[in-house]
Design an enzyme around this catalytic site. Structure first.
Site, short mmCIF file in Angstrom:
data_model
loop_
_atom_site.label_atom_id
_atom_site.label_comp_id
_atom_site.label_asym_id
_atom_site.label_seq_id
_atom_site.Cartn_x
_atom_site.Cartn_y
_atom_site.Cartn_z
CE LYS A 1 -21.77 26.12 -3.65
NZ LYS A 1 -21.42 24.98 -4.51
C1 5RP Z 1 -20.61 21.34 -1.11
C2 5RP Z 1 -20.66 22.30 -2.24
C3 5RP Z 1 -21.34 21.86 -3.48
O1 5RP Z 1 -20.67 22.42 -4.58
C4 5RP Z 1 -22.76 22.38 -3.44
O2 5RP Z 1 -23.43 21.75 -2.42
C5 5RP Z 1 -23.48 22.29 -4.78
O3 5RP Z 1 -23.78 21.02 -5.12
P1 5RP Z 1 -25.25 20.40 -4.99
O4 5RP Z 1 -26.09 21.10 -6.02
O5 5RP Z 1 -25.05 18.95 -5.29
O6 5RP Z 1 -25.75 20.70 -3.60
O7 5RP Z 1 -20.20 23.40 -2.16
O8 5RP Z 1 -19.75 21.78 -0.16
#
Ligand code: 5RP
Length: 257
Positions: free
Chosen positions: A172
Site C-alpha cells: 500500500k
Molecule cells: C496509516 C494507514 C492507513 O490505513 C492508511 O493511511 C489509509 O488510510 P487513509 O486513506 O485515511 O490515508 O495505514 O498507517
C-alpha cells in the site's frame, strides 16, 4: 503460491476484476479516537457490507465488528508509538496465531523507509513474511507513512520495491504524479491509500488516475469515513475501481443520499 495463500488473497483482491476496495479504519492504533472513527462501530457498520475488506486492528475487530459478518479482514499487526512519539519505532505487536484465530484473510504492517528505524521495520517485515508464509497468510506492506521523505515517484517507488523484494504479497502506498512508474517497478499488487481528506471529486479523480496507472485498488480511510456521505462515497469508489466508471459517473453515485 500455495492454495491457502491464493485463496486468502482472492478474498481481498477480487478475482473477477483483479481489484479491491479495502476500507482502512486502523488509524486509531497511533492516532487514538481520530475524526470519523471516534465511534468506530457506528462508522463502520453501514459500510461493512460494501467494503471488499477491512484494514483494522485486533482490538477493533473484537469490539466493533459482528463476528457473523463475512467481510474479509486484513489485520494491522504492527504498532508501538503514538502520534506523539517517533512513528517509525514500530514492532510486530499482534501474533500470527491471533490473526489465524480471528480468521483473517491477510495481515499488514508499516515499513518506514528513510526514517529513523528504517532497518528495524524492514527486518520486521521479513520476519513477519517468514512466519506468515508457513500459514499461507498474505502480508500487506504499508509504505510512506510519516513526513520523512517527499511522496514522489522516486521515494514511493523505492519504498514499494523494497517491500516487494523482502517478499510482501501486496503493497500500500500513496498516490503521486507518474504513479505508473511506482507500479511498474513493483511486481506485486499496489493499492492506493487515500491520505488526508480532500474534496470528494478530487478523491474520485485520484482513484481514477491510480486505477488507470495500474493500481490494484485502494485501501482508503479518511476520504470515505470523513465524507458527508460515506455510503455514497464507498459506492462511488467501487464504481471507479471495479467498473471503470468515470469521475462524473462516480460523483453522481456519491451525490445520491
Ligand atoms: C496509516 C494507514 C492507513 O490505513 C492508511 O493511511 C489509509 O488510510 P487513509 O486513506 O485515511 O490515508 O495505514 O498507517
Amino acid at each position: 503460491m500455495d492454495f491457502g495463500m491464493k485463496n486468502r488473497l482472492s478474498r481481498i483482491i477480487k478475482p473477477k476484476t483483479g481489484k479491491t476496495v479495502m476500507l482502512a479504519v486502523d488509524h486509531g492504533y497511533f492516532q487514538g479516537p481520530t475524526s470519523g472513527l471516534r465511534n468506530l462501530k457506528d462508522t463502520v457498520t453501514p459500510l461493512v457490507s460494501l467494503a471488499d475488506c477491512l484494514f483494522i486492528t485486533r482490538g477493533m475487530v473484537r469490539n466493533c465488528i459482528d463476528p457473523r459478518s463475512d467481510v474479509p479482514i486484513c489485520l494491522r499487526v504492527s504498532g508501538g508509538p503514538s502520534i506523539l512519539g517517533e512513528l517509525s519505532n514500530e514492532d510486530i505487536i499482534t501474533s500470527l496465531e491471533e490473526a489465524i484465530r480471528l480468521n483473517v484473510a491477510g495481515v499488514g504492517m508499516s515499513i518506514f523507509v528513510g526514517a529513523k528505524n528504517e532497518d528495524r521495520t524492514i527486518s520486521n517485515l521479513g520476519r513477519l513474511i517468514n512466519e506468515a508464509e508457513r500459514y499461507g497468510m498474505p502480508v500487506l506492506a504499508v509504505t510512506a507513512v510519516g513526513k520523512e521523505m517527499g511522496r514522489d515517484t522516486r521515494y514511493l517507488g523505492l519504498a514499494c520495491r523494497i517491500a516487494a523484494e523482502i517478499g510482501a504479497h501486496f503493497v500500500k502506498t500513496y498516490y503521486c504524479e507518474d504513479f505508473y512508474r511506482v507500479v511498474e517497478g513493483c511486481p506485486v499488487p499496489v493499492v492506493m491509500a487515500g491520505g488526508k481528506k480532500i474534496p470528494e471529486k478530487d478523491a474520485l479523480q485520484m482513484t481514477f488516475n491510480a486505477i488507470n496507472e495500474g493500481a490494484s485498488g485502494v485501501d482508503m480511510g479518511r476520504n470515505i469515513f470523513q465524507s458527508d456521505n460515506p455510503v455514497g462515497m464507498i459506492k462511488a469508489i467501487k464504481a471507479v475501481v471495479h467498473k471503470g466508471a468515470s469521475v462524473d459517473e462516480a460523483f453522481e453515485i456519491y451525490s445520491k443520499k
